[in-house]
Design an enzyme around this catalytic site. Structure first.
Site, PDB file in Angstrom:
ATOM      1  N   HIS A  97       0.855  -1.190   0.000  1.00 27.62           N
ATOM      2  CA  HIS A  97       0.000   0.000   0.000  1.00 27.62           C
ATOM      3  C   HIS A  97       0.891   1.241   0.000  1.00 27.62           C
ATOM      4  O   HIS A  97       1.720   1.415   0.900  1.00 27.62           O
ATOM      5  CB  HIS A  97      -0.929  -0.005   1.210  1.00 27.62           C
ATOM      6  CG  HIS A  97      -2.010  -1.043   1.112  1.00 27.62           C
ATOM      7  ND1 HIS A  97      -2.470  -1.751   2.201  1.00 27.62           N
ATOM      8  CD2 HIS A  97      -2.713  -1.496   0.044  1.00 27.62           C
ATOM      9  CE1 HIS A  97      -3.415  -2.601   1.803  1.00 27.62           C
ATOM     10  NE2 HIS A  97      -3.579  -2.461   0.504  1.00 27.62           N
ATOM     11  N   GLU A 142       1.743   3.734   3.113  1.00 29.52           N
ATOM     12  CA  GLU A 142       2.265   3.167   4.368  1.00 29.52           C
ATOM     13  C   GLU A 142       3.789   3.212   4.361  1.00 29.52           C
ATOM     14  O   GLU A 142       4.470   2.187   4.330  1.00 29.52           O
ATOM     15  CB  GLU A 142       1.712   1.746   4.538  1.00 29.52           C
ATOM     16  CG  GLU A 142       0.189   1.745   4.661  1.00 29.52           C
ATOM     17  CD  GLU A 142      -0.451   0.360   4.571  1.00 29.52           C
ATOM     18  OE1 GLU A 142       0.274  -0.655   4.656  1.00 29.52           O
ATOM     19  OE2 GLU A 142      -1.695   0.289   4.421  1.00 29.52           O
ATOM     20  N   HIS A 190       2.788  -3.764   7.025  1.00 27.70           N
ATOM     21  CA  HIS A 190       1.787  -2.732   6.726  1.00 27.70           C
ATOM     22  C   HIS A 190       1.776  -1.707   7.867  1.00 27.70           C
ATOM     23  O   HIS A 190       2.477  -1.849   8.865  1.00 27.70           O
ATOM     24  CB  HIS A 190       0.392  -3.362   6.632  1.00 27.70           C
ATOM     25  CG  HIS A 190       0.181  -4.206   5.413  1.00 27.70           C
ATOM     26  ND1 HIS A 190      -0.663  -3.836   4.390  1.00 27.70           N
ATOM     27  CD2 HIS A 190       0.690  -5.415   5.062  1.00 27.70           C
ATOM     28  CE1 HIS A 190      -0.657  -4.767   3.456  1.00 27.70           C
ATOM     29  NE2 HIS A 190       0.151  -5.750   3.836  1.00 27.70           N
ATOM     30  N   GLU A 249       1.095  -5.137  11.283  1.00 27.00           N
ATOM     31  CA  GLU A 249       0.610  -3.754  11.226  1.00 27.00           C
ATOM     32  C   GLU A 249       1.464  -2.934  12.191  1.00 27.00           C
ATOM     33  O   GLU A 249       1.341  -3.051  13.404  1.00 27.00           O
ATOM     34  CB  GLU A 249      -0.868  -3.678  11.623  1.00 27.00           C
ATOM     35  CG  GLU A 249      -1.817  -4.403  10.669  1.00 27.00           C
ATOM     36  CD  GLU A 249      -2.131  -3.599   9.417  1.00 27.00           C
ATOM     37  OE1 GLU A 249      -1.637  -2.459   9.296  1.00 27.00           O
ATOM     38  OE2 GLU A 249      -2.865  -4.123   8.566  1.00 27.00           O
TER      39      GLU A 249
END
Length: 445
Positions: free
Chosen positions: A205, A208, A330, A405
């Protein structure tokens, strides 16, 4: 030579020009590509909205409605809350919509652009203190973890590592993006035929940025002391891809800081880009992605329709023998999660994955004091199909599959100031070490 401070002034000036163009350009001036005007978020607010699951029960998809009707930019959506930024001119209407459904937003930021500017200035200040007046050439690859880097710097760093360790490092170009950028993967191994394999990727992404920064730090940690690494590190084959979405990443650096998708052109809409983490061939047409090309979670026209997705899938399918771990980085949320995401079921060996993730979280607390949560993906992030993590388990039978994350939990979200890079990257390295230890070297099998 353009200094970094000059570059900042140029960016700010471009923003002012963009604002003027938006208001002053005559309507018949059609040659200008509005997609290339740097997008600003002046006085856009970042909201956190709780209790959205109750609204969903009444068939009100809050995030989707705010995105489609009020131009909202979804940052994070799960069963507990929705983080979304709303442009200044839509704030009043969006508030009215929420009030009608008895929802009240908590304001995380009153000005998203101020956060973006702080991130940029923080990196410039930190970098000028580190390098002084040194140029890129004298600093070689210019890699450090005081600021976020462009794609050229990251790829230069990868080439530098290959040149320093020619006997154990191989640099692959596994494909190209629609805009012609290389997709690069570094392999590190003393015994590629026999060793168990670990895949690490970042930057799927675009916005990020802490993800590629963390993956390059992991690469640095591996190679800065390779000769003295323990057997559970040296006895593995490492495949490392810091930026899976180069086009999107560069676009987020030059034009739209909050861009998420790749930059492929849509045949049936004016909106560009596909969410690569909804494009893998696993639960592709299920819940958690969109058929709307203008959505940030647009799944694409078919499974693996995107060059990036296809390149990674084909590369790994040829190397699935002995592939023991798939780590994808991420942001944000501070979680270490494992399959499944595309359905509300745990994998059969969830107990083992939970134990390793929990151990990594414990070690992170010891090192940086930051709390990470270990859990199955669908329970904390909601159900979403087409993810690379689920695909690696289903298609390649990889055992240790984790989506990490990284920081934070919403105060800055994607726009994490550079002063947090080093500790966050250390947290990513801690997860990597813990998984490597769990796998053990090939000689132990």
């Amino acid at each position: 030579m353009i200094t970094q401070k000059t570059h900042l002034l140029m960016l700010l000036l471009m923003g002012l020009i963009a604002a003027c163009l938006a208001n002053e350009l005559p309507s018949n001036l059609t040659q200008l590509d509005v997609n290339e005007i740097p997008q600003r978020y002046d006085e856009a607010q970042l909201w956190r909205i709780y209790n959205i699951s109750e609204a969903m029960q009444h068939r009100v998809p809050v995030g989707q409605m705010l995105e489609q009707k009020f131009g909202g930019n979804i940052w994070k959506e799960n069963s507990k809350f929705l983080d979304i930024s709303i442009a200044r001119d839509q704030l009043k209407a969006a508030r009215s919509f929420l009030s009608a459904h008895r929802l009240d937003p908590q304001i995380l930021s009153h000005n998203v652009q101020a956060m973006i500017d702080e991130e940029l200035i923080g990196g410039i200040d930190a970098t000028s203190m580190v390098h002084g007046s040194r140029t890129k050439k004298s600093a070689r690859s210019s890699m450090h973890w005081k600021d976020y880097h462009d794609l050229d710097t990251i790829y230069s760093f990868m080439r530098e590592i290959r040149s320093k360790f020619p006997n154990i490092v191989r640099l692959y170009t596994i494909g190209k993006t629609e805009q012609g950028r290389d997709l690069k993967v570094l392999r590190i191994s003393e015994n590629p035929r026999e060793n168990k394999k670990v895949w690490i990727d970042g930057g799927i992404h675009a916005r990020e940025w802490i993800s590629p920064a963390t993956v390059t730090f992991i690469l640095y940690q591996l190679m800065s002391n390779w000769e003295n690494q323990p057997e559970h590190i040296r006895g593995l084959t490492w495949y490392i891809m810091p930026v899976m979405n180069p086009d999107g990443y560069e676009y987020s650096r030059t034009t739209n800081r909050l861009w998420r998708k790749n930059r492929s052109k849509s045949r049936r809409a004016q909106c560009n880009g596909v969410d690569l983490n909804r494009n893998f061939d696993i639960g592709w047409n299920g819940y958690g992605s969109s058929t709307n090309p203008c959505s940030d979670t647009y799944r694409g026209s078919s499974p693996a329709s995107e060059l990036e997705t296809r390149a990674v899938a084909e590369f790994l399918e040829k190397r699935k023998y002995n592939l023991e771990a798939y780590l994808t980085f991420h942001s944000y949320g501070q979680m270490i999660v494992y399959p499944w995401a595309y359905k509300a079921v745990k994998v059969k060996d969830a107990g083992v994955l939970q134990r390793v993730a929990s151990l990594a979280a414990e070690r992170i607390v010891q090192k940086t004091g930051t709390a990470y949560r270990a859990a199955v993906t669908h329970e904390v992030l909601g159900i979403a199909g087409g993810g690379s993590d689920d695909w690696s388990r289903a298609a390649l039978n990889v055992k240790y599959v984790y989506t990490i994350e990284l920081r934070d939990r919403g105060a800055y979200g994607f726009v994490l100031p550079p002063r947090f890079i080093k500790d966050t990257a250390l947290e990513g390295w801690t997860v990597t070490e813990t998984v490597a230890q769990a796998i053990g070297p090939s000689s132990s099998t």
